[in-house]
Design a protein around this motif. Sequence first.
Motif, short mmCIF file in Angstrom:
data_model
loop_
_atom_site.label_atom_id
_atom_site.label_comp_id
_atom_site.label_asym_id
_atom_site.label_seq_id
_atom_site.Cartn_x
_atom_site.Cartn_y
_atom_site.Cartn_z
N LYS A 1 49.14 39.70 28.97
CA LYS A 1 49.91 40.84 28.49
C LYS A 1 49.08 42.12 28.52
N GLY A 2 49.63 43.14 29.16
CA GLY A 2 48.93 44.40 29.27
C GLY A 2 47.99 44.47 30.45
N LYS A 3 47.87 43.39 31.19
CA LYS A 3 46.97 43.34 32.34
C LYS A 3 47.77 43.56 33.63
N LYS A 4 47.08 43.96 34.68
CA LYS A 4 47.71 44.18 35.97
C LYS A 4 47.73 42.86 36.73
N LEU A 5 48.93 42.33 36.95
CA LEU A 5 49.11 41.01 37.53
C LEU A 5 49.63 41.12 38.96
N GLY A 6 49.15 40.25 39.83
CA GLY A 6 49.60 40.24 41.22
C GLY A 6 50.26 38.92 41.58
N ALA A 7 51.14 38.95 42.57
CA ALA A 7 51.80 37.74 43.06
C ALA A 7 52.29 37.99 44.48
N ALA B 1 46.60 38.30 51.11
CA ALA B 1 46.64 39.64 50.53
C ALA B 1 46.57 39.58 49.00
N VAL B 2 47.21 38.56 48.40
CA VAL B 2 47.14 38.39 46.95
C VAL B 2 45.69 38.18 46.51
N LEU B 3 45.02 37.26 47.18
CA LEU B 3 43.65 36.94 46.80
C LEU B 3 42.71 38.11 47.07
N ASN B 4 42.96 38.84 48.14
CA ASN B 4 42.14 40.01 48.42
C ASN B 4 42.38 41.10 47.38
N GLY B 5 43.63 41.20 46.89
CA GLY B 5 43.93 42.16 45.84
C GLY B 5 43.15 41.88 44.57
N LEU B 6 42.98 40.60 44.27
CA LEU B 6 42.17 40.22 43.11
C LEU B 6 40.70 40.50 43.38
N ARG B 7 40.24 40.14 44.55
CA ARG B 7 38.83 40.32 44.90
C ARG B 7 38.41 41.78 44.86
N THR B 8 39.31 42.67 45.29
CA THR B 8 38.97 44.09 45.37
C THR B 8 39.33 44.87 44.11
N GLY B 9 39.86 44.18 43.09
CA GLY B 9 40.15 44.84 41.83
C GLY B 9 41.47 45.58 41.77
N GLN B 10 42.34 45.35 42.76
CA GLN B 10 43.66 45.99 42.71
C GLN B 10 44.49 45.43 41.56
N VAL B 11 44.24 44.17 41.22
CA VAL B 11 44.89 43.52 40.09
C VAL B 11 43.82 42.76 39.31
N ASP C 1 50.33 29.71 44.04
CA ASP C 1 50.40 28.26 44.14
C ASP C 1 49.01 27.64 44.03
N TYR C 2 48.89 26.63 43.20
CA TYR C 2 47.58 26.03 42.93
C TYR C 2 46.90 25.46 44.18
N PRO C 3 47.62 24.78 45.10
CA PRO C 3 46.91 24.27 46.27
C PRO C 3 46.27 25.35 47.12
N VAL C 4 46.84 26.55 47.13
CA VAL C 4 46.22 27.67 47.85
C VAL C 4 44.89 28.01 47.20
N VAL C 5 44.89 28.03 45.86
CA VAL C 5 43.67 28.34 45.12
C VAL C 5 42.62 27.25 45.34
N GLN C 6 43.06 25.99 45.37
CA GLN C 6 42.13 24.89 45.60
C GLN C 6 41.32 25.11 46.87
#
Length: 283
Positions: free
Chosen positions: A152-158, A183-193, A199-204
């Motif tokens: 809550k209050g955080k910048k979330l990506g999907a 692009a989602v994962l890159n958004g997290l890596r670069t601080g956009q979110v 999906d968990y298997p993608v993260v695995q």
Amino acid sequence: MNTVLGRRSRILAATTATAGLLLMAGCSSGDGGGETVKGVSIVKAGQLTTCTHLPYPPFQSEIDGKVQGFDVSLIDLVAKDLGVKQDILDTPFENFKTGAFLNSGECDLAAAGMTITDERKKNVDFSDPYFDATQAVLVDKKSGIGSFDALKGKKLGAQAQTTGEEYAKSKGFDPVSFESSDAVLNGLRTGQVQAVVIDYPVVQGWLKDKANANAFEVVDNLNTGEQYGFSVKKGNTELVEAINKALKDAKADGTYKKLYEQWIGPYDESAAGAASASPSAAS
């Protein structure tokens, strides 16, 4: 997965174990168009044409110039049973929800790590489920975020047009939409979110990279009851039956387990999907 203007034009030949089996006895072929193989009508002679949306590892992505992944390997089994090759067409994900490319005869089926939902079943028919998927909440280890409730209050990506995005919205979030899982994962890596729901298997697969695992972590798993299925044009029962047979046989002879471990990780019976069960709606 985001609305993409225009159709991507390149056709990517998937890896397949069916080289040399283009034509089989008992197949009736036309003049370069479709044909019927073992009772299954296909849109292009000699090949099973699969619509997908790239990249979406470990289910499908381009590796060393070829489209490879868990979905690709499973559909290769269907193609082998039919005595044809699999070819892959990269298309916008929105078309999987509407069945547009199936209805227009550009593809025989869609394979894209796609969740079976009641809404989608209005437009396409699904195979038996082949994978049970949860949603992961992935964050930077330095973020201080420890759970989905702490977002809550955080910048979330999907990823746009996915059930992960729909789930976040159903919980009151307005997530930043990205076109693809990369692009989602890159958004997290670069601080956009500050966090992503994906999906968990993608993260695995992504966390197999040591650098990623050192910097990022899964802080929550959301069991949304999702099951993946392959989709075909409404009423194409013969192809659905062919897909279901290949899935059932692969489970019975150990091929499914082998492919699961190759592309996803340690095999978990509870996460593998009930290949002989009827498709159920997911969130």
